[in-house]
Design a protein around this motif. Structure first.
Motif, PDB file in Angstrom:
ATOM      1  N   ILE A 113       0.737  -0.895  -0.250  1.00 19.34           N
ATOM      2  CA  ILE A 113      -0.103  -0.274  -0.013  1.00 19.34           C
ATOM      3  C   ILE A 113       0.630   1.299  -0.027  1.00 19.34           C
ATOM      4  O   ILE A 113       0.652   2.283  -0.767  1.00 19.34           O
ATOM      5  CB  ILE A 113      -0.965  -0.053   1.295  1.00 19.34           C
ATOM      6  CG1 ILE A 113      -2.133  -1.487   1.160  1.00 19.34           C
ATOM      7  CG2 ILE A 113      -1.189   1.114   1.042  1.00 19.34           C
ATOM      8  CD1 ILE A 113      -2.885  -1.964   2.210  1.00 19.34           C
ATOM      9  N   LEU A 114       1.993   1.061   1.195  1.00 18.34           N
ATOM     10  CA  LEU A 114       3.167   2.434   1.491  1.00 18.34           C
ATOM     11  C   LEU A 114       3.834   2.752  -0.374  1.00 18.34           C
ATOM     12  O   LEU A 114       3.993   3.796  -0.738  1.00 18.34           O
ATOM     13  CB  LEU A 114       3.617   2.288   2.344  1.00 18.34           C
ATOM     14  CG  LEU A 114       3.177   2.223   3.563  1.00 18.34           C
ATOM     15  CD1 LEU A 114       3.864   2.022   4.448  1.00 18.34           C
ATOM     16  CD2 LEU A 114       2.679   3.620   3.750  1.00 18.34           C
ATOM     17  N   ARG A 115       3.572   1.285  -1.374  1.00 25.20           N
ATOM     18  CA  ARG A 115       4.858   1.882  -2.508  1.00 25.20           C
ATOM     19  C   ARG A 115       3.414   2.370  -3.507  1.00 25.20           C
ATOM     20  O   ARG A 115       3.905   2.772  -4.616  1.00 25.20           O
ATOM     21  CB  ARG A 115       5.033   0.142  -2.799  1.00 25.20           C
ATOM     22  CG  ARG A 115       6.378  -0.527  -1.626  1.00 25.20           C
ATOM     23  CD  ARG A 115       6.891  -1.018  -2.464  1.00 25.20           C
ATOM     24  NE  ARG A 115       8.437  -1.748  -1.488  1.00 25.20           N
ATOM     25  CZ  ARG A 115       8.812  -2.678  -1.384  1.00 25.20           C
ATOM     26  NH1 ARG A 115       7.775  -4.009  -2.668  1.00 25.20           N
ATOM     27  NH2 ARG A 115       9.564  -3.322  -0.901  1.00 25.20           N
ATOM     28  N   ALA A 116       2.348   1.859  -3.426  1.00 26.20           N
ATOM     29  CA  ALA A 116       1.391   1.751  -4.236  1.00 26.20           C
ATOM     30  C   ALA A 116       1.611   3.410  -4.192  1.00 26.20           C
ATOM     31  O   ALA A 116       0.673   4.728  -4.916  1.00 26.20           O
ATOM     32  CB  ALA A 116      -0.145   1.114  -3.946  1.00 26.20           C
ATOM     33  N   THR A 117       0.963   4.030  -2.640  1.00 23.64           N
ATOM     34  CA  THR A 117       1.097   5.604  -2.520  1.00 23.64           C
ATOM     35  C   THR A 117       2.049   6.021  -3.510  1.00 23.64           C
ATOM     36  O   THR A 117       1.659   6.962  -3.732  1.00 23.64           O
ATOM     37  CB  THR A 117       1.010   6.041  -0.803  1.00 23.64           C
ATOM     38  OG1 THR A 117       0.045   4.656  -0.401  1.00 23.64           O
ATOM     39  CG2 THR A 117       0.673   6.872  -0.765  1.00 23.64           C
ATOM     40  N   PHE A 118       2.930   6.121  -3.011  1.00 27.07           N
ATOM     41  CA  PHE A 118       4.156   6.720  -3.834  1.00 27.07           C
ATOM     42  C   PHE A 118       4.034   6.570  -5.849  1.00 27.07           C
ATOM     43  O   PHE A 118       4.015   7.609  -5.960  1.00 27.07           O
ATOM     44  CB  PHE A 118       5.497   5.930  -3.952  1.00 27.07           C
ATOM     45  CG  PHE A 118       6.723   6.536  -4.336  1.00 27.07           C
ATOM     46  CD1 PHE A 118       7.559   7.545  -3.929  1.00 27.07           C
ATOM     47  CD2 PHE A 118       7.078   6.517  -6.009  1.00 27.07           C
ATOM     48  CE1 PHE A 118       8.103   7.665  -4.282  1.00 27.07           C
ATOM     49  CE2 PHE A 118       7.893   6.525  -6.658  1.00 27.07           C
ATOM     50  CZ  PHE A 118       9.033   7.740  -5.732  1.00 27.07           C
ATOM     51  N   GLU A 119       3.817   5.410  -6.579  1.00 28.85           N
ATOM     52  CA  GLU A 119       3.179   5.348  -7.638  1.00 28.85           C
ATOM     53  C   GLU A 119       1.517   6.586  -7.602  1.00 28.85           C
ATOM     54  O   GLU A 119       2.524   7.390  -9.085  1.00 28.85           O
ATOM     55  CB  GLU A 119       2.770   4.282  -8.069  1.00 28.85           C
ATOM     56  CG  GLU A 119       3.867   3.229  -8.436  1.00 28.85           C
ATOM     57  CD  GLU A 119       4.798   3.730  -8.874  1.00 28.85           C
ATOM     58  OE1 GLU A 119       4.737   4.286  -9.696  1.00 28.85           O
ATOM     59  OE2 GLU A 119       6.869   3.052  -8.182  1.00 28.85           O
ATOM     60  N   VAL A 120       0.984   6.520  -7.252  1.00 30.02           N
ATOM     61  CA  VAL A 120      -0.313   7.302  -7.142  1.00 30.02           C
ATOM     62  C   VAL A 120      -0.183   8.953  -7.061  1.00 30.02           C
ATOM     63  O   VAL A 120      -0.392   9.882  -7.601  1.00 30.02           O
ATOM     64  CB  VAL A 120      -1.891   6.750  -6.310  1.00 30.02           C
ATOM     65  CG1 VAL A 120      -2.265   7.606  -6.453  1.00 30.02           C
ATOM     66  CG2 VAL A 120      -2.036   5.420  -6.589  1.00 30.02           C
ATOM     67  N   LEU A 121       1.085   9.076  -5.868  1.00 31.82           N
ATOM     68  CA  LEU A 121       1.011  11.098  -5.305  1.00 31.82           C
ATOM     69  C   LEU A 121       2.180  10.700  -6.853  1.00 31.82           C
ATOM     70  O   LEU A 121       2.016  12.117  -7.486  1.00 31.82           O
ATOM     71  CB  LEU A 121       1.772  10.512  -3.970  1.00 31.82           C
ATOM     72  CG  LEU A 121       1.664  10.947  -3.161  1.00 31.82           C
ATOM     73  CD1 LEU A 121       2.682  10.536  -2.155  1.00 31.82           C
ATOM     74  CD2 LEU A 121       0.607  11.663  -2.967  1.00 31.82           C
ATOM     75  N   SER A 122       2.864  10.323  -7.161  1.00 36.35           N
ATOM     76  CA  SER A 122       3.684  11.104  -8.303  1.00 36.35           C
ATOM     77  C   SER A 122       3.025  10.453  -9.701  1.00 36.35           C
ATOM     78  O   SER A 122       3.827  11.223 -10.921  1.00 36.35           O
ATOM     79  CB  SER A 122       4.992   9.494  -9.124  1.00 36.35           C
ATOM     80  OG  SER A 122       4.387   8.770  -9.225  1.00 36.35           O
ATOM     81  N   ARG A 123       1.208  10.583  -9.888  1.00 32.79           N
ATOM     82  CA  ARG A 123       1.110  10.599 -11.236  1.00 32.79           C
ATOM     83  C   ARG A 123       0.015  11.519 -10.672  1.00 32.79           C
ATOM     84  O   ARG A 123      -0.228  12.355 -11.768  1.00 32.79           O
ATOM     85  CB  ARG A 123      -0.385   9.522 -11.762  1.00 32.79           C
ATOM     86  CG  ARG A 123       0.800   8.078 -11.671  1.00 32.79           C
ATOM     87  CD  ARG A 123      -0.272   7.416 -12.688  1.00 32.79           C
ATOM     88  NE  ARG A 123      -1.128   6.610 -11.645  1.00 32.79           N
ATOM     89  CZ  ARG A 123      -0.762   5.490 -11.567  1.00 32.79           C
ATOM     90  NH1 ARG A 123       0.389   4.670 -11.431  1.00 32.79           N
ATOM     91  NH2 ARG A 123      -1.760   4.808 -10.029  1.00 32.79           N
TER      92      ARG A 123
END
Length: 181
Positions: free
Chosen positions: A15-25
């Motif tokens: 979930i935290l890694r996914a947060t990084f991906e979503v934030l970067s987009r």
């Protein structure tokens, strides 16, 4: 890997890694928990078992990112001492900033970035301070961190110039240290 993320299992880390991906987009203000859940390949109820709100997720993500940076910083300087250790830390700072995909948030959400910088600067000074000798070590550490923060907010493409500036503040020759064999 963050010790906080590891202590709470692989789903939390995902979930935290996914947060990084979503934030970067999408950035901080447009972060949507449904997007994070989809990116992490978990249901929204699963995400809510770990994080009850967007604010809680973002706070955990900030700690996760900070821990990952500190771990990478430690790995970059492991086994080195003195000026060689400090020079490795400065090189890590330049490379990290040059490759960090969330750097675009400065353009999208400068207020959020400034708040995060304010929060992490004392911790970064605490990482750098033990590497600096002399009575002005506290001042030098603060100057290094503030210079790095300035380069993060006002980016440039010249990594060599950034490294030379950091080395100057640290009292290291502009082209690094001569290593005796």
């Amino acid at each position: 890997m963050s010790s906080e993320a590891n202590s709470n299992g692989p789903t939390r880390t995902r979930i935290l890694r996914a947060t990084f991906e979503v934030l970067s987009r999408h950035g901080h203000s447009k972060l949507n928990l449904s997007d994070v859940a989809a990116e992490a390949k978990v249901s929204r109820p699963t995400l809510y078992r770990f994080f009850s709100s967007k604010e809680e997720l973002l706070n955990a993500f900030g700690r996760y990112e900070q821990q990952n940076t500190q771990d990478a910083f430690a790995a970059a300087t492991e086994g080195l001492t003195g000026a060689a250790r400090l020079d490795a830390a400065l090189r890590y700072m330049v490379e990290h900033q040059g490759s960090y995909s969330l750097a675009r948030l400065v353009d999208v959400e400068p207020d959020h970035v400034l708040g995060e910088l304010t929060r992490v600067m004392p911790d970064m000074c605490a990482l750098i301070r033990p590497m600096i000798e002399g009575e002005d070590a506290e001042i030098v550490a603060a100057a290094i961190v503030r210079l790095a923060a300035c380069h993060y907010v006002v980016r440039g493409d010249d990594r060599a110039a950034f490294l030379a500036q950091l080395r100057h503040v640290a009292g290291i020759p502009p082209h690094g240290l001569e290593i005796d064999s």
